[in-house]
Design a protein around this motif. Structure first.
Motif, PDB file in Angstrom:
ATOM      1  N   GLU A  10       0.731  -1.222  -0.125  1.00 15.21           N
ATOM      2  CA  GLU A  10      -0.036   0.104  -0.076  1.00 15.21           C
ATOM      3  C   GLU A  10       0.737   1.184   0.131  1.00 15.21           C
ATOM      4  O   GLU A  10       0.689   2.120  -0.797  1.00 15.21           O
ATOM      5  CB  GLU A  10      -0.722  -0.121   1.179  1.00 15.21           C
ATOM      6  CG  GLU A  10      -2.206   1.093   1.122  1.00 15.21           C
ATOM      7  CD  GLU A  10      -3.008   0.712   2.038  1.00 15.21           C
ATOM      8  OE1 GLU A  10      -4.126   0.902   1.890  1.00 15.21           O
ATOM      9  OE2 GLU A  10      -3.025   0.332   3.305  1.00 15.21           O
ATOM     10  N   ARG A  56      -4.849  -4.800   6.228  1.00 19.39           N
ATOM     11  CA  ARG A  56      -5.555  -3.909   6.671  1.00 19.39           C
ATOM     12  C   ARG A  56      -6.982  -4.625   7.436  1.00 19.39           C
ATOM     13  O   ARG A  56      -7.165  -5.524   6.644  1.00 19.39           O
ATOM     14  CB  ARG A  56      -6.344  -3.077   5.623  1.00 19.39           C
ATOM     15  CG  ARG A  56      -5.431  -2.186   4.867  1.00 19.39           C
ATOM     16  CD  ARG A  56      -5.288  -1.026   5.881  1.00 19.39           C
ATOM     17  NE  ARG A  56      -4.477   0.340   5.317  1.00 19.39           N
ATOM     18  CZ  ARG A  56      -3.819   0.954   6.188  1.00 19.39           C
ATOM     19  NH1 ARG A  56      -4.016   0.775   7.527  1.00 19.39           N
ATOM     20  NH2 ARG A  56      -3.021   1.834   5.745  1.00 19.39           N
ATOM     21  N   ARG A  57      -7.271  -4.186   8.408  1.00 17.53           N
ATOM     22  CA  ARG A  57      -8.322  -5.042   9.222  1.00 17.53           C
ATOM     23  C   ARG A  57      -7.990  -6.409   9.364  1.00 17.53           C
ATOM     24  O   ARG A  57      -9.042  -7.039   9.161  1.00 17.53           O
ATOM     25  CB  ARG A  57      -9.502  -4.821   8.866  1.00 17.53           C
ATOM     26  CG  ARG A  57     -10.010  -3.136   8.970  1.00 17.53           C
ATOM     27  CD  ARG A  57     -11.263  -2.923   8.281  1.00 17.53           C
ATOM     28  NE  ARG A  57     -11.437  -1.423   8.369  1.00 17.53           N
ATOM     29  CZ  ARG A  57     -11.239  -0.486   7.383  1.00 17.53           C
ATOM     30  NH1 ARG A  57     -11.149  -0.804   6.502  1.00 17.53           N
ATOM     31  NH2 ARG A  57     -11.662   0.771   7.551  1.00 17.53           N
ATOM     32  N   GLY A  86       2.219  -5.405   8.755  1.00 14.40           N
ATOM     33  CA  GLY A  86       1.292  -4.657   9.374  1.00 14.40           C
ATOM     34  C   GLY A  86       1.790  -3.934  10.706  1.00 14.40           C
ATOM     35  O   GLY A  86       2.966  -4.092  11.030  1.00 14.40           O
TER      36      GLY A  86
END
Length: 187
Positions: A10, A56-57, A86
């Protein structure tokens, strides 16, 4: 042996880890290339896979998920290693010791789609590592920055390069090698 070190990144931290892993594999005599999973058209040309995604999440990014689902049959018959990147292991600028080297929040690595340590996922994964990433203010929404501030979180690059190098070296040791490239091309 030709290894894809595929990534879904990302903000670039996962890409940099993938490039480092591919570089180390090359140095150890294993033919490898780092590429975004979204750009890989023919997975069948690779003999092994090291796949990583930003998280993400507690989930991989969409392009990582799509690659695994689209290529499940190819992945099922070849060696596969996963890594997730992460911030679940980062608390206040330090690693969260509850997760350990392989875990994230609550000691579990983020879920990679279609992969399991057992037969349910269809893809047998040799190892799945969760590496801490990079946290910078510009990467977070205003609400995310507020939550980070309220939790006394710090910003920075939390990647543990020796841990990543050791993991990549273990992968290299488990794969057949070709001739070693000239010195100076490791990193």
């Amino acid at each position: 042996m030709f290894v894809l070190v595929g990534y879904a990144s990302e903000h670039g931290a996962t890409r940099q880890i993938a490039e480092r892993v591919a570089s180390l594999l090359l140095y150890e005599g294993v033919r490898a290339e780092a590429r975004p999973m979204a750009e890989v058209g023919d997975a069948d040309r690779y003999d092994a896979f090291v796949l990583g995604s930003a998280v993400r999440r507690r989930r991989w990014l969409r392009e990582g998920t799509r690659f695994v689902r689209r290529n499940r049959a190819v992945l099922a018959g070849r060696p596969v290693w996963l890594f997730s990147v992460g911030t679940a292991r980062v608390r206040g600028g330090r690693l969260d010791t509850r997760g350990g080297a392989r875990g994230g929040a609550r000691g579990k690595a983020p879920r990679a789609p279609g992969c399991a340590s057992g037969p349910r996922g269809g893809v047998r994964v040799r190892d799945h590592r969760f590496f801490p990433g990079v946290v910078m203010p510009g990467q977070l929404s205003p609400a995310g920055r507020l939550l980070r501030w309220a939790g006394h979180g710090r910003y920075g690059d939390f990647r543990n390069w020796p841990e990543i190098d050791d993991w990549a070296a273990g992968i290299a040791r488990s794969l057949p090698r070709g001739p070693r490239p000239p010195a100076g091309r490791r990193r």
